[in-house]
Motif scaffolding. Sequence first.
Motif, PDB file in Angstrom:
ATOM      1  N   GLY A 269      32.319  41.753  41.307  1.00  0.00           N
ATOM      2  CA  GLY A 269      32.046  40.530  41.507  1.00  0.00           C
ATOM      3  C   GLY A 269      33.054  39.549  41.064  1.00  0.00           C
ATOM      4  N   GLU A 270      32.884  38.432  41.134  1.00  0.00           N
ATOM      5  CA  GLU A 270      34.272  37.411  40.682  1.00  0.00           C
ATOM      6  C   GLU A 270      34.536  37.495  39.389  1.00  0.00           C
ATOM      7  N   PRO A 271      35.781  37.300  39.006  1.00  0.00           N
ATOM      8  CA  PRO A 271      36.656  36.892  39.692  1.00  0.00           C
ATOM      9  C   PRO A 271      37.775  37.674  40.324  1.00  0.00           C
ATOM     10  N   VAL A 272      37.469  39.002  40.174  1.00  0.00           N
ATOM     11  CA  VAL A 272      38.331  40.123  40.745  1.00  0.00           C
ATOM     12  C   VAL A 272      37.912  40.492  41.904  1.00  0.00           C
ATOM     13  N   ASP A 273      38.829  40.332  43.152  1.00  0.00           N
ATOM     14  CA  ASP A 273      38.155  40.674  44.301  1.00  0.00           C
ATOM     15  C   ASP A 273      38.808  42.117  44.751  1.00  0.00           C
ATOM     16  N   ALA A 274      38.661  42.533  45.941  1.00  0.00           N
ATOM     17  CA  ALA A 274      38.959  44.193  46.171  1.00  0.00           C
ATOM     18  C   ALA A 274      40.160  44.229  46.182  1.00  0.00           C
ATOM     19  N   ASP A 275      41.119  43.369  46.740  1.00  0.00           N
ATOM     20  CA  ASP A 275      42.721  43.391  46.942  1.00  0.00           C
ATOM     21  C   ASP A 275      43.238  43.297  45.472  1.00  0.00           C
ATOM     22  N   GLU A 276      42.425  42.545  44.696  1.00  0.00           N
ATOM     23  CA  GLU A 276      42.970  42.415  43.181  1.00  0.00           C
ATOM     24  C   GLU A 276      42.735  43.706  42.306  1.00  0.00           C
ATOM     25  N   VAL A 277      41.653  44.296  42.584  1.00  0.00           N
ATOM     26  CA  VAL A 277      41.386  45.496  41.945  1.00  0.00           C
ATOM     27  C   VAL A 277      42.337  46.755  42.609  1.00  0.00           C
ATOM     28  N   LEU A 278      42.749  46.793  43.771  1.00  0.00           N
ATOM     29  CA  LEU A 278      43.474  47.782  44.392  1.00  0.00           C
ATOM     30  C   LEU A 278      44.843  47.364  43.947  1.00  0.00           C
ATOM     31  N   ARG A 279      45.287  46.358  43.819  1.00  0.00           N
ATOM     32  CA  ARG A 279      46.578  45.852  43.357  1.00  0.00           C
ATOM     33  C   ARG A 279      46.744  46.208  41.900  1.00  0.00           C
TER      34      ARG A 279
END
Length: 747
Positions: free
Chosen positions: A310-320
Amino acid sequence: MLLAAGAGAWFAGARPVADALWFAATLVGLAQSSVSLAGAVRQRRPSVDVIAWLALVGALVVGEALAGALIALMLAGGVLLEARAAARARRELSLLAARAPRTARRYGPDGLLELPADQVGPGDRLLVGSGEIVPVDGRLLGPAVLDESALTGEPLPVDRPAGDDVRSGVVNAGTPFDLVATASAGESTYAGIVRLAEQAQAAGAPFVRAADRAAVVFVPLTLVLAGAAWLVSGDVVRAVAVLVVATPCPLLLAVPIAIMSGLSRAARSGVVIKGGAALERLAAGRLLLFDKTGTLTHGRPRLAGVVTAGEPVDADEVLRLAGSLDQASAHVLAGAIVSAARERGLRLEPPVDVREEHGYGVRGLVGGHEIRLGKASWTASGPAPGWMQRTRRRAELEGLLTVFLSRDARPAGALLFEDPIRADAPRMVRALRTAGIERVVLVTGDRDDVARAVGRIVGVDTVHADQDPAGKLAIVRQASATAPTIMVGDGINDAPALAAAGTGVALAARGATASAEAADIVLTVDRIDALADAILIARRARRIAWLAVIAGMGLSVTAMLAAAAGLLPPAAGALLQEVIDVAAIGIALTALVPVRAYTRHMTAADLDTARRLYAQHRSVEPVVEQVRDVADALAQDGTDLAPLRAVLGRLEGELLPHERAEEAELVPIMAKALGGADPTGAISRTHAEIEHYIDRLARTLDDPGDDTADLQRLLYGLYAILRLHNAQEEEAAFSMLPPGGPEADRN
């Protein structure tokens, strides 16, 4: 050379010298024919060499030295061509043996001692370093991460706890570990695989060439006709003339040339066939057995999706974050994570203070945040939240591998990995059935549920899962007793089955393996639909070979009748036979003519367009996964519609323009490449359904009311259509891209 020298002497008026040279040439041919005939007698197989032998003897007896020399020349040429066509690369297991561990490190009173692996005995304590092959079967004294693909075919690394038994031949994919040997090297698993491959190879049935099969009918006919001509006319020259024109050069020349032409055509398609025998067996195949990993699937892990807490970490941020941290990791999944992050255009940061915890994961600092990547229990303290449990359940049902990520000790998301099915696999199986394959069987060491899922998608008839190399070998032997078999694999664990099958086919586009050594046929391109082309080429070459034989021998029979009637003397008969040979060879050479293959090709302009659209196709894949994530979130809390509005914006702004571009540009390219009445109808229909669902989603979101069930149903329906549509496009269109296209991009 003797024939040419004799011709020179004859034109110079030296007839005795010419006859002597031609007589010598006839003796050379007779010697070669005698050796060949003796070999056929020892092997108790029919052979057309008996006709050539009789014709040469008859030519010498009646003094027809020129006829004998001509027969010897064509006989020698046929033997040479056949030897080149039928010569099979020796199926040595050199690579299999070379991979076998030769040394081990054993603990002793004076510390570690390196010694030959065959000196290790049960009870010895060994150290296996990172990247090393386990030398003997043993029991772990601590946890280990193992790459077991060499034995099971499963490409993903396996975590083994202390006390687990491990087999020789697997690779240490983690940090060093200790084990206690439970068997000697000679009694261990890997040595058993080598023995299995050697035994299966030794049990291969001898190949009977097409020319010899024709001899069963042609030899008796020739002898009867020659004998009848002698008895009726009382002239032995007539009998010799019959034997001369009956010289089976169409068999000895046309068959090898047609087969060699087929080998050449196959090589241009990226298929190396090890000799004419292998080509004929491939053409005769009716039952096809496939390994799964690396054959029907890519054999390498690929990111299948990203789940967020959930927020504040989105899918792209998890992968990054995961990609940034894994830049410093040597784990087998690290490359897939970094590649996926770069593919999506994410900016990776250099990690700091990276440490790997054996059996758990990797941690370090990225952008000032402590990032952990690995097992769920290690990345999160306390009870696993609901999203983690749902992710594990999804991974279990879909056969996926999960890696969890936490940021500053708080769970942030999970990465899901799969071994994707090759996009061209379903089309290839359909093409094989069209080519004459009657039954397709999947034989794999993977789990039953995963194997059956792959089998359903690809379209096989039977699935045999959880098979070790001995089990695969038993299945191949059983199948070979019922029909001509073709076995396809790419790993060391497939080598025994490949050697035992009627025809073994290995995928070696990523480098030589033991399977390539044990196989009859090697695909040097990373496309299994090339196998359908190879079968098509093999069957066409065999058909043309028999056409040349029937035409050539039909003309020979006509000439034999003329010789029996006294219309053809031996020398004239030998010259006429040369004309017949040329005609048969001309027919055989038609095997070189290109034909429409199952593997489709595009023009350069179409390839550029398809590659551009494929890049867009990959870039919008995260939007598809976001649709499912939003639907899951609505199921938990239907009050916040902001994520839904955000994904709708991406659907309308990114995905819809891409789908419309595909309909306008990709569909015409597919129609031209695939041919047929309506090859793109299903894809055009799903384009329309996608637009319809997005329009309904937008109208429903304008007035959602109090119940979000309709929104959730629309999202799940759209997600299912998008997944199906993407699979259709990858199978029908993007799988046609050559290396540098989807396969290269994906890997």
